[in-house]
Design a protein around this motif. Structure first.
Motif, PDB file in Angstrom:
ATOM      1  N   LEU A  26       0.470  -0.920   0.010  1.00  0.00           N
ATOM      2  CA  LEU A  26      -0.260  -0.438  -0.303  1.00  0.00           C
ATOM      3  C   LEU A  26       1.208   0.570  -0.032  1.00  0.00           C
ATOM      4  N   VAL A  27       0.060   2.122  -1.127  1.00  0.00           N
ATOM      5  CA  VAL A  27       1.352   3.836  -0.694  1.00  0.00           C
ATOM      6  C   VAL A  27       0.648   4.994  -0.863  1.00  0.00           C
ATOM      7  N   HIS A  28       1.214   5.489  -0.151  1.00  0.00           N
ATOM      8  CA  HIS A  28       0.178   6.938   0.452  1.00  0.00           C
ATOM      9  C   HIS A  28       0.517   8.301  -0.433  1.00  0.00           C
ATOM     10  N   ASP A  29      -0.690   8.568  -0.429  1.00  0.00           N
ATOM     11  CA  ASP A  29      -0.128   9.647  -1.047  1.00  0.00           C
ATOM     12  C   ASP A  29       0.710   9.508  -2.587  1.00  0.00           C
ATOM     13  N   ALA A  30      -0.379   8.177  -2.890  1.00  0.00           N
ATOM     14  CA  ALA A  30       0.336   7.947  -4.746  1.00  0.00           C
ATOM     15  C   ALA A  30      -0.056   8.737  -5.892  1.00  0.00           C
ATOM     16  N   PHE A  31      -1.238   9.491  -5.229  1.00  0.00           N
ATOM     17  CA  PHE A  31      -1.817  10.906  -6.369  1.00  0.00           C
ATOM     18  C   PHE A  31      -1.603  11.803  -5.882  1.00  0.00           C
ATOM     19  N   SER A  32      -1.012  12.854  -5.397  1.00  0.00           N
ATOM     20  CA  SER A  32      -0.962  13.992  -4.647  1.00  0.00           C
ATOM     21  C   SER A  32       0.392  14.036  -4.802  1.00  0.00           C
ATOM     22  N   SER A  33       1.081  13.955  -4.910  1.00  0.00           N
ATOM     23  CA  SER A  33       2.765  13.740  -4.635  1.00  0.00           C
ATOM     24  C   SER A  33       3.628  13.714  -6.330  1.00  0.00           C
ATOM     25  N   LEU A  34       4.472  14.883  -6.755  1.00  0.00           N
ATOM     26  CA  LEU A  34       5.561  14.709  -7.774  1.00  0.00           C
ATOM     27  C   LEU A  34       5.915  13.475  -7.617  1.00  0.00           C
ATOM     28  N   GLY A  35       7.119  13.574  -6.440  1.00  0.00           N
ATOM     29  CA  GLY A  35       7.977  12.532  -6.345  1.00  0.00           C
ATOM     30  C   GLY A  35       6.671  11.033  -6.138  1.00  0.00           C
ATOM     31  N   VAL A  36       6.074  11.022  -5.656  1.00  0.00           N
ATOM     32  CA  VAL A  36       5.884   9.557  -5.311  1.00  0.00           C
ATOM     33  C   VAL A  36       5.071   9.247  -6.597  1.00  0.00           C
ATOM     34  N   THR A  37       4.075   9.791  -7.485  1.00  0.00           N
ATOM     35  CA  THR A  37       3.812   9.573  -8.050  1.00  0.00           C
ATOM     36  C   THR A  37       4.461   9.522  -9.664  1.00  0.00           C
ATOM     37  N   THR A  38       6.034  10.047 -10.085  1.00  0.00           N
ATOM     38  CA  THR A  38       6.405  10.068 -10.760  1.00  0.00           C
ATOM     39  C   THR A  38       7.185   8.648 -10.625  1.00  0.00           C
ATOM     40  N   ALA A  39       7.209   8.309  -8.907  1.00  0.00           N
ATOM     41  CA  ALA A  39       7.973   6.908  -8.298  1.00  0.00           C
ATOM     42  C   ALA A  39       7.330   6.028  -9.206  1.00  0.00           C
ATOM     43  N   LEU A  40       6.260   5.794  -8.536  1.00  0.00           N
ATOM     44  CA  LEU A  40       5.051   4.875  -8.615  1.00  0.00           C
ATOM     45  C   LEU A  40       4.773   4.252 -10.079  1.00  0.00           C
ATOM     46  N   VAL A  41       4.720   5.460 -11.099  1.00  0.00           N
ATOM     47  CA  VAL A  41       4.082   5.240 -12.223  1.00  0.00           C
ATOM     48  C   VAL A  41       5.887   4.095 -13.405  1.00  0.00           C
ATOM     49  N   ARG A  42       6.947   5.062 -12.779  1.00  0.00           N
ATOM     50  CA  ARG A  42       8.318   4.244 -12.961  1.00  0.00           C
ATOM     51  C   ARG A  42       8.556   2.578 -12.599  1.00  0.00           C
ATOM     52  N   GLU A  43       7.785   2.955 -11.109  1.00  0.00           N
ATOM     53  CA  GLU A  43       8.254   0.915 -11.243  1.00  0.00           C
ATOM     54  C   GLU A  43       7.186   0.544 -11.428  1.00  0.00           C
ATOM     55  N   LEU A  44       6.024   0.873 -11.423  1.00  0.00           N
ATOM     56  CA  LEU A  44       5.012   0.026 -12.514  1.00  0.00           C
ATOM     57  C   LEU A  44       4.949  -0.343 -13.927  1.00  0.00           C
ATOM     58  N   ALA A  45       6.084   0.719 -14.561  1.00  0.00           N
ATOM     59  CA  ALA A  45       5.870   0.942 -16.163  1.00  0.00           C
ATOM     60  C   ALA A  45       6.673  -0.282 -16.423  1.00  0.00           C
ATOM     61  N   THR A  46       7.852  -0.652 -15.613  1.00  0.00           N
ATOM     62  CA  THR A  46       8.968  -1.913 -15.629  1.00  0.00           C
ATOM     63  C   THR A  46       8.354  -2.826 -14.919  1.00  0.00           C
ATOM     64  N   SER A  47       8.163  -2.621 -13.437  1.00  0.00           N
ATOM     65  CA  SER A  47       8.473  -3.958 -12.938  1.00  0.00           C
ATOM     66  C   SER A  47       7.146  -5.562 -13.613  1.00  0.00           C
ATOM     67  N   GLY A  48       8.570  -6.758 -13.335  1.00  0.00           N
ATOM     68  CA  GLY A  48       7.412  -7.485 -13.713  1.00  0.00           C
ATOM     69  C   GLY A  48       6.463  -8.740 -12.764  1.00  0.00           C
ATOM     70  N   THR A  49       6.840  -7.916 -11.473  1.00  0.00           N
ATOM     71  CA  THR A  49       6.304  -8.214 -10.050  1.00  0.00           C
ATOM     72  C   THR A  49       5.511  -7.850  -9.020  1.00  0.00           C
ATOM     73  N   LEU A  50       4.417  -6.379  -9.935  1.00  0.00           N
ATOM     74  CA  LEU A  50       3.968  -5.097  -9.389  1.00  0.00           C
ATOM     75  C   LEU A  50       2.863  -4.597  -9.931  1.00  0.00           C
ATOM     76  N   ARG A  51       1.468  -5.353  -9.817  1.00  0.00           N
ATOM     77  CA  ARG A  51       0.465  -4.497 -10.098  1.00  0.00           C
ATOM     78  C   ARG A  51      -0.978  -3.691  -9.464  1.00  0.00           C
ATOM     79  N   TYR A  52      -0.663  -2.691 -10.159  1.00  0.00           N
ATOM     80  CA  TYR A  52      -1.145  -1.612 -10.006  1.00  0.00           C
ATOM     81  C   TYR A  52      -3.512  -2.406 -10.073  1.00  0.00           C
ATOM     82  N   CYS A  53      -3.682  -2.465  -8.115  1.00  0.00           N
ATOM     83  CA  CYS A  53      -5.254  -2.731  -8.581  1.00  0.00           C
ATOM     84  C   CYS A  53      -6.832  -1.622  -8.356  1.00  0.00           C
ATOM     85  N   GLY A  54      -6.027  -0.333  -8.328  1.00  0.00           N
ATOM     86  CA  GLY A  54      -6.298   0.695  -8.024  1.00  0.00           C
ATOM     87  C   GLY A  54      -5.977   1.336  -6.307  1.00  0.00           C
TER      88      GLY A  54
END
Length: 236
Positions: free
Chosen positions: A150-178
């Motif tokens: 679980l990641v808080h402030d996932a879509f309200s922070s420049l740093g967190v959102t860019t890190a999360l999008v970058r990770e989920l775009a390339t990760s083969g082991t993490l899927r976004y559920c909502g």
């Protein structure tokens, strides 16, 4: 299962008295995720502040499970202050939850460097810059298949959102559920194309939240309200 004797409503009544940023729906999400881990499991929380989220997680843990709360409590942090660690400990004691929480006064990277053992749940709410968040997401390497991040402030922070999008775009082991508000729910599982696209669909909402933050700093709360934001705090 309610091993601590607190229902989700009772736990939130305790947590809601504490300083911090966690909506009731987000608190319920944390509670449900912690209640779902197997007995004897370890749950890790990155970023504890005064204990608002820790109360929800610890109150829901099944028998013999524990919460490892990781926070260096730096005095120079934006939301840090002398006495925050003492307040966190006192709040857990007041909620009769101190016995299931193992507080590590250290950075996430320091604790992870010596970590051994599988996890079923990790909650990330540490520093919000890109590099720290990317590093915090590496805790997912210790989460079992099917486990939750679980990641808080996932879509309200420049740093967190860019890190999360970058990770989920390339990760083969993490899927976004909502998400619940800006609390993102990830599963340790092989992502599908639809999972990756689902993240991109959140970006307009993220852009709205960044605009709201700018308006609040410019003291243009009326314009922020026009965008549906009725709080003095940043969107979370």
């Amino acid at each position: 299962m309610q091993p601590r004797g607190l229902s989700v409503t009772e736990a939130y009544a305790v947590a809601d008295r504490l300083p911090g940023w966690l909506t009731e729906d987000q608190a319920r999400c944390l509670y449900d995720a912690a209640a779902a881990v197997p007995p004897g499991s370890t749950v890790v929380e990155i970023g504890s502040h005064h204990g608002r989220s820790a109360v929800m997680l610890a109150a829901a843990l099944p028998p013999a499970a524990r919460l490892v709360a990781v926070d260096p409590f730096p005095d120079d942090w934006r939301y840090g202050a002398a006495g925050t660690e003492a307040a966190f400990r006192a709040n857990l004691a007041g909620a009769v939850l101190a016995d299931v929480v193992d507080l590590r006064v250290a950075t996430s990277a320091e604790v992870r460097a010596g970590w051994h053992g599988a996890l079923h749940l990790v909650y990330v709410d540490g520093k919000h810059d890109y590099w720290t968040c990317r590093d915090d997401l590496r805790w997912s390497e210790h989460v079992v298949a099917g486990g939750t991040v679980l990641v808080h402030d996932a879509f309200s922070s420049l740093g967190v959102t860019t890190a999360l999008v970058r990770e989920l775009a390339t990760s083969g082991t993490l899927r976004y559920c909502g998400r619940v508000g800006s609390l993102a729910r990830l599963e340790v599982a092989r992502p599908r194309l639809t999972d990756r696209l689902r993240v991109l669909k959140e970006l307009p909402w993220w852009g709205r939240n960044l605009l709201v933050k700018v308006l609040l700093r410019l003291r243009l709360a009326a314009l922020a309200r026009a965008l549906g934001h009725h709080d003095q705090a940043d969107p979370y």
